[in-house]
Motif scaffolding. Sequence first.
Motif, PDB file in Angstrom:
ATOM      1  N   VAL A 101     -30.710 -97.728 -63.224  1.00  0.00           N
ATOM      2  CA  VAL A 101     -31.656 -97.473 -64.314  1.00  0.00           C
ATOM      3  C   VAL A 101     -33.062 -97.814 -63.835  1.00  0.00           C
ATOM      4  O   VAL A 101     -33.318 -98.936 -63.392  1.00  0.00           O
ATOM      5  CB  VAL A 101     -31.307 -98.310 -65.562  1.00  0.00           C
ATOM      6  CG1 VAL A 101     -32.269 -97.984 -66.699  1.00  0.00           C
ATOM      7  CG2 VAL A 101     -29.864 -98.082 -65.986  1.00  0.00           C
ATOM      8  N   VAL A 102     -33.966 -96.852 -63.917  1.00  0.00           N
ATOM      9  CA  VAL A 102     -35.338 -97.039 -63.431  1.00  0.00           C
ATOM     10  C   VAL A 102     -36.320 -96.719 -64.551  1.00  0.00           C
ATOM     11  O   VAL A 102     -36.198 -95.680 -65.215  1.00  0.00           O
ATOM     12  CB  VAL A 102     -35.639 -96.130 -62.217  1.00  0.00           C
ATOM     13  CG1 VAL A 102     -37.014 -96.450 -61.638  1.00  0.00           C
ATOM     14  CG2 VAL A 102     -34.559 -96.283 -61.148  1.00  0.00           C
ATOM     15  N   GLN A 103     -37.270 -97.612 -64.759  1.00  0.00           N
ATOM     16  CA  GLN A 103     -38.314 -97.398 -65.767  1.00  0.00           C
ATOM     17  C   GLN A 103     -39.594 -96.949 -65.083  1.00  0.00           C
ATOM     18  O   GLN A 103     -40.049 -97.575 -64.121  1.00  0.00           O
ATOM     19  CB  GLN A 103     -38.568 -98.685 -66.539  1.00  0.00           C
ATOM     20  CG  GLN A 103     -39.691 -98.578 -67.575  1.00  0.00           C
ATOM     21  CD  GLN A 103     -39.856 -99.864 -68.360  1.00  0.00           C
ATOM     22  OE1 GLN A 103     -38.991-100.248 -69.132  1.00  0.00           O
ATOM     23  NE2 GLN A 103     -40.977-100.546 -68.147  1.00  0.00           N
ATOM     24  N   HIS A 104     -40.170 -95.856 -65.580  1.00  0.00           N
ATOM     25  CA  HIS A 104     -41.446 -95.358 -65.083  1.00  0.00           C
ATOM     26  C   HIS A 104     -42.493 -95.506 -66.177  1.00  0.00           C
ATOM     27  O   HIS A 104     -42.243 -95.164 -67.336  1.00  0.00           O
ATOM     28  CB  HIS A 104     -41.337 -93.880 -64.692  1.00  0.00           C
ATOM     29  CG  HIS A 104     -40.687 -93.669 -63.368  1.00  0.00           C
ATOM     30  ND1 HIS A 104     -40.652 -92.436 -62.760  1.00  0.00           N
ATOM     31  CD2 HIS A 104     -40.048 -94.521 -62.516  1.00  0.00           C
ATOM     32  CE1 HIS A 104     -40.011 -92.538 -61.585  1.00  0.00           C
ATOM     33  NE2 HIS A 104     -39.637 -93.791 -61.427  1.00  0.00           N
ATOM     34  N   GLN A 105     -43.637 -96.016 -65.809  1.00  0.00           N
ATOM     35  CA  GLN A 105     -44.744 -96.170 -66.749  1.00  0.00           C
ATOM     36  C   GLN A 105     -45.997 -95.613 -66.112  1.00  0.00           C
ATOM     37  O   GLN A 105     -46.377 -95.986 -65.008  1.00  0.00           O
ATOM     38  CB  GLN A 105     -44.944 -97.655 -67.091  1.00  0.00           C
ATOM     39  CG  GLN A 105     -46.050 -97.920 -68.092  1.00  0.00           C
ATOM     40  CD  GLN A 105     -46.106 -99.379 -68.499  1.00  0.00           C
ATOM     41  OE1 GLN A 105     -45.158-100.126 -68.290  1.00  0.00           O
ATOM     42  NE2 GLN A 105     -47.220 -99.780 -69.076  1.00  0.00           N
ATOM     43  N   LYS A 106     -46.645 -94.692 -66.822  1.00  0.00           N
ATOM     44  CA  LYS A 106     -47.870 -94.106 -66.283  1.00  0.00           C
ATOM     45  C   LYS A 106     -48.817 -93.772 -67.421  1.00  0.00           C
ATOM     46  O   LYS A 106     -48.404 -93.586 -68.562  1.00  0.00           O
ATOM     47  CB  LYS A 106     -47.577 -92.860 -65.469  1.00  0.00           C
ATOM     48  CG  LYS A 106     -46.852 -91.741 -66.205  1.00  0.00           C
ATOM     49  CD  LYS A 106     -46.542 -90.599 -65.253  1.00  0.00           C
ATOM     50  CE  LYS A 106     -45.740 -89.504 -65.930  1.00  0.00           C
ATOM     51  NZ  LYS A 106     -45.400 -88.417 -64.988  1.00  0.00           N
ATOM     52  N   ARG A 107     -50.096 -93.721 -67.106  1.00  0.00           N
ATOM     53  CA  ARG A 107     -51.104 -93.441 -68.114  1.00  0.00           C
ATOM     54  C   ARG A 107     -51.003 -91.990 -68.551  1.00  0.00           C
ATOM     55  O   ARG A 107     -50.869 -91.086 -67.745  1.00  0.00           O
ATOM     56  CB  ARG A 107     -52.495 -93.734 -67.559  1.00  0.00           C
ATOM     57  CG  ARG A 107     -53.596 -93.627 -68.599  1.00  0.00           C
ATOM     58  CD  ARG A 107     -54.869 -94.274 -68.107  1.00  0.00           C
ATOM     59  NE  ARG A 107     -54.675 -95.697 -67.852  1.00  0.00           N
ATOM     60  CZ  ARG A 107     -54.659 -96.623 -68.801  1.00  0.00           C
ATOM     61  NH1 ARG A 107     -54.811 -96.274 -70.058  1.00  0.00           N
ATOM     62  NH2 ARG A 107     -54.472 -97.887 -68.494  1.00  0.00           N
ATOM     63  N   ARG A 108     -51.072 -91.814 -69.868  1.00  0.00           N
ATOM     64  CA  ARG A 108     -51.030 -90.465 -70.402  1.00  0.00           C
ATOM     65  C   ARG A 108     -52.266 -89.683 -69.957  1.00  0.00           C
ATOM     66  O   ARG A 108     -53.353 -90.226 -69.856  1.00  0.00           O
ATOM     67  CB  ARG A 108     -50.996 -90.482 -71.935  1.00  0.00           C
ATOM     68  CG  ARG A 108     -49.712 -91.047 -72.531  1.00  0.00           C
ATOM     69  CD  ARG A 108     -49.822 -91.010 -74.042  1.00  0.00           C
ATOM     70  NE  ARG A 108     -48.660 -91.620 -74.686  1.00  0.00           N
ATOM     71  CZ  ARG A 108     -47.563 -90.965 -75.005  1.00  0.00           C
ATOM     72  NH1 ARG A 108     -47.473 -89.674 -74.722  1.00  0.00           N
ATOM     73  NH2 ARG A 108     -46.558 -91.572 -75.594  1.00  0.00           N
ATOM     74  N   ALA A 109     -52.086 -88.397 -69.748  1.00  0.00           N
ATOM     75  CA  ALA A 109     -53.215 -87.564 -69.345  1.00  0.00           C
ATOM     76  C   ALA A 109     -54.095 -87.214 -70.535  1.00  0.00           C
ATOM     77  O   ALA A 109     -55.288 -86.961 -70.391  1.00  0.00           O
ATOM     78  CB  ALA A 109     -52.702 -86.278 -68.686  1.00  0.00           C
TER      79      ALA A 109
END
Length: 215
Positions: free
Chosen positions: A94-102
């Motif tokens: 299980v991998v969580q990805h977090q990134k800033r919304r465009a």
Amino acid sequence: MIIKSTRVPAGRARQIANYLSDQKDNEIVTWLKGRPHDILTMGEISSLAGKAFAVRHFSVSPNAKMTTGDLALVILEICREYGVPKTSASRIAVVQHQKRRASEAGNEIHWHLAVPETHAETLRTLESSFFKIRNEKVSRICEIRLGHPVVPGRFNRTVFLELQKTRPELDLTVFEAALRQAAAQSPMQEDDWLSYRAKAAFSINHKKPLGRKLV
């Protein structure tokens, strides 16, 4: 909630492991369970067994905030739908990805699951038929169980009737309400709500998830 899945060939296990670990685009990657080498092991097992596919890659993108406990419920429902054996379920990465919304401020969090395609003991392959409908079904189940707004999909009639038959414990009134509202906001008549089909996983006709009250 959008749940999508792809089947990763045995020879590409390393590529999916690298993809899940990649921190490009200012993305924060957190391995909540498992490590890249666990995915490589899935590839080795499938190759030794002569199986074409090694990993079932699921992506889970919610339309409401979720906790890791909520994610556990989603994983449980995926395992139930696809008949994932307990020993295979214990090996899910299980991998969580977090990134800033465009498009807006804030961060977007979504999850990736790497599920073994081949059972290590029986060498049986994970179920894969009608996966688009089944993923949509799991999405609706999770929205209802977690109290998230229900987002109409493309296979609403099939999913709704299937849930009526197989999951009588679920309150489908919120599902019906979302479909009635979607139908009323489209060229369709509201009474034809069961025939409503979104143009995409999240309907492009709506800026926000639909409400929970009948219209």
